[in-house]
Design a protein around this motif. Structure first.
Motif, mmCIF file in Angstrom:
data_model
loop_
_atom_site.group_PDB
_atom_site.id
_atom_site.type_symbol
_atom_site.label_atom_id
_atom_site.label_comp_id
_atom_site.label_asym_id
_atom_site.label_seq_id
_atom_site.Cartn_x
_atom_site.Cartn_y
_atom_site.Cartn_z
ATOM 1 N N ALA A 1 -4.841 -2.766 7.483
ATOM 2 C CA ALA A 1 -4.066 -3.578 6.548
ATOM 3 C C ALA A 1 -2.759 -4.071 7.168
ATOM 4 O O ALA A 1 -2.021 -4.825 6.544
ATOM 5 C CB ALA A 1 -3.771 -2.774 5.277
ATOM 6 N N VAL B 1 2.730 1.833 10.918
ATOM 7 C CA VAL B 1 2.313 3.209 11.156
ATOM 8 C C VAL B 1 2.780 3.599 12.549
ATOM 9 O O VAL B 1 2.719 2.795 13.473
ATOM 10 C CB VAL B 1 0.768 3.334 11.095
ATOM 11 C CG1 VAL B 1 0.304 4.697 11.526
ATOM 12 C CG2 VAL B 1 0.256 3.005 9.705
ATOM 13 N N GLU C 1 -0.217 -2.212 7.906
ATOM 14 C CA GLU C 1 0.923 -1.415 7.451
ATOM 15 C C GLU C 1 1.628 -0.818 8.665
ATOM 16 O O GLU C 1 0.980 -0.471 9.659
ATOM 17 C CB GLU C 1 0.455 -0.285 6.527
ATOM 18 C CG GLU C 1 -0.111 -0.754 5.219
ATOM 19 C CD GLU C 1 0.949 -1.327 4.292
ATOM 20 O OE1 GLU C 1 2.093 -0.843 4.295
ATOM 21 O OE2 GLU C 1 0.630 -2.272 3.568
ATOM 22 N N MET D 1 0.848 -1.174 0.000
ATOM 23 C CA MET D 1 0.000 0.000 0.000
ATOM 24 C C MET D 1 0.892 1.236 0.000
ATOM 25 O O MET D 1 1.878 1.294 0.708
ATOM 26 C CB MET D 1 -0.899 -0.009 1.232
ATOM 27 C CG MET D 1 -1.784 1.208 1.339
ATOM 28 S SD MET D 1 -2.886 1.162 2.780
ATOM 29 C CE MET D 1 -4.115 0.032 2.195
ATOM 30 N N SER D 2 0.545 2.210 -0.800
ATOM 31 C CA SER D 2 1.333 3.436 -0.820
ATOM 32 C C SER D 2 0.843 4.372 0.274
ATOM 33 O O SER D 2 -0.324 4.366 0.650
ATOM 34 C CB SER D 2 1.237 4.111 -2.186
ATOM 35 O OG SER D 2 -0.094 4.488 -2.443
ATOM 36 N N TRP D 3 1.750 5.184 0.750
ATOM 37 C CA TRP D 3 1.418 6.125 1.804
ATOM 38 C C TRP D 3 0.650 7.298 1.229
ATOM 39 O O TRP D 3 0.863 7.719 0.101
ATOM 40 C CB TRP D 3 2.679 6.628 2.456
ATOM 41 C CG TRP D 3 3.420 5.612 3.254
ATOM 42 C CD1 TRP D 3 3.015 4.356 3.578
ATOM 43 C CD2 TRP D 3 4.709 5.774 3.819
ATOM 44 N NE1 TRP D 3 3.969 3.725 4.313
ATOM 45 C CE2 TRP D 3 5.025 4.565 4.480
ATOM 46 C CE3 TRP D 3 5.621 6.790 3.848
ATOM 47 C CZ2 TRP D 3 6.206 4.388 5.163
ATOM 48 C CZ3 TRP D 3 6.801 6.613 4.521
ATOM 49 C CH2 TRP D 3 7.095 5.411 5.177
ATOM 50 N N LEU E 1 -4.749 1.947 6.601
ATOM 51 C CA LEU E 1 -3.357 1.552 6.822
ATOM 52 C C LEU E 1 -3.234 0.643 8.043
ATOM 53 O O LEU E 1 -2.577 -0.395 7.998
ATOM 54 C CB LEU E 1 -2.469 2.785 7.007
ATOM 55 C CG LEU E 1 -2.206 3.634 5.779
ATOM 56 C CD1 LEU E 1 -1.510 4.938 6.175
ATOM 57 C CD2 LEU E 1 -1.366 2.885 4.768
#
Length: 79
Positions: A21, A25, A23, A1-3, A18
């Motif tokens: 998912a 963070v 990601e 995933m892109s930020w 995010l």
């Protein structure tokens, strides 16, 4: 995933996606400890949750800012 783009900020929905998912963070919460005690964003590990006052950020206080990982997406939470 892109930020999300830092130039336009991050929506609550983007941040939630995010976190959901899995990601990496990190959160910087500039609210008072009392405000944080009343509630904080869930799903972020304690080692990626930082209570750093806005004054500490503005003065780049070494101990406070040194804990941040520049390679992880960072969201700042404020009032």
């Amino acid at each position: 995933m892109s930020w999300p783009s830092a130039s336009r900020g991050t929506t609550v929905e983007e941040l939630a996606r995010l976190i959901e998912a899995g990601e990496p963070v990190q959160l910087v919460d500039v609210r008072s400890p009392a405000a944080i005690a009343s509630g904080r964003i869930e799903g972020v590990p304690d080692d990626r949750f930082h209570n750093i006052t806005s004054m500490q950020l503005m003065t780049r206080r070494r101990g406070a800012v040194a804990a941040l990982d520049p390679g992880i997406f960072t969201a700042v939470v404020c009032n």
